[in-house]
Design an enzyme around this catalytic site. Sequence first.
Site, PDB file in Angstrom:
ATOM      1  CE1 TYR A 113      -3.716  -9.158   2.090  1.00  0.00           C
ATOM      2  CE2 TYR A 113      -2.197  -9.133   3.941  1.00  0.00           C
ATOM      3  CZ  TYR A 113      -2.547  -8.709   2.672  1.00  0.00           C
ATOM      4  OH  TYR A 113      -1.721  -7.844   1.985  1.00  0.00           O
ATOM      5  CE  LYS A 150      -2.058 -10.064  -2.092  1.00  0.00           C
ATOM      6  NZ  LYS A 150      -2.473  -9.257  -3.272  1.00  0.00           N
TER       7      LYS A 150
END
Length: 453
Positions: A238, A242
Amino acid sequence: MEFSCVHFLQNKTILVTGATGFLAKVFVEKILRVQPNVNKLYLVVRASDNEAATKRLRTEAFEKDLFKVLRDNLGDEKLNTLLSEKVVPVAGDIAMDHLGMKDSNLRERMQKEIDIVVNVAATTNFDERYDIGLGINTFGALNVLNFAKKCVKAQLLLHVSTAYVCGEKPGLLPEKPFVMEEICNENGLQLDINLERELMKQRLKELNEQGCSEEGTTFYMKELGMERAKLHGWPNTYVFTKSMGEMLLGNHKENLPLVIIRPTMITSTLFEPFPGWIEGLRTVDSVIIAYGKGVLKCFLVDVNSVCDMIPADMVANAMIAAAATHAGGSKVHMVYQVGSSHQNPIIYGEIREILFCYFTKNSLRSRNGSMITVSKMKLIPTLALFSLYMTIRYKLPVQLLKLVDIIYPSREGDEYKNKNRKIDMVMRLVKLYEPYVLFKGMYVEYYFSSVKF
């Protein structure tokens, strides 16, 4: 600040991606409540067509309790009129070119009208499939940027990231953009985002040629994401994807003003539209409820580490304030961390005391109606000690169940396998959350974290 932010929104046409997500809904509700004279809100959601997008927005956003203050203020008829006049549902997918919009006429109209582009769409699973994480969090962000650059009136791209893109660095963490050329791991390996995409595609191709099942492909793509993240110095897929999304935005923004908002753990609303609204159980909330139900008796955490939480309405306020401040600015590339660890810190030890007092006075009830009594949660400061505790407290007793299953194979069910599966799941989750519950960093937030209007 109240006048400038509210006035800024007047007559603006705003595109919002990920519009059925938790934060995006709080953001949209705030705009409609404080500035009904906004010109238009184009809300992008994943759907087969615009009719399906309209239905999703109605059932997953506008019919939620979040909008009850607006509904009470205006009444159903006026609210429906406001939504029909100001909101345009758009079926799309940021992982695709042109944001996945099939209606070219609508796309051209949007590119003539839009003033502000707000990208909230993301996949937030820590161990997401690498292809999905790259598609949405990394190259999806670039797709939004490319669309924004085609909007002739665009004054700003506001991109919502996460404060945890910093990785596991300790100490005070400043608000600064990534410089892609400076990203090397501890062995000096340079990060190449295009290479990451090619590696992902190659792995998918290999799995397909091997006839791998969908379940197997998901497993191996999750493994690949975590492997690549840790290789380059991030704890999970994640935050890695990002981070790469931020890098692509910074490298390809050209003259478009760019503001990146990095919130910490987003929790329920503090003030607006009313205190305590939340949708589902989010990261920290699921832990709190599990404790209140008497299920969670121990947890991996350093009692002296700061737990950085921020209410959703404060993040929405920061987004609007940042947009009002920087829209139309020259060569803007700003990063704002929105959190509480620097200005108003709370440590996990204090949270334990608060939770114990709360659930002692406000006990939850079990399914049979009896009151659930909680004890103070046991906080274990290292993964090694936590693993040892789980082995002694749970794993060894479960081994006895295995023996019973062998001796009495006719028993219904397989209690050993069921309990062992639950223990394995707990350990997997603990390892995923380890970088955050043992985190030693504090986010410096200079301005927008506490803005109200």
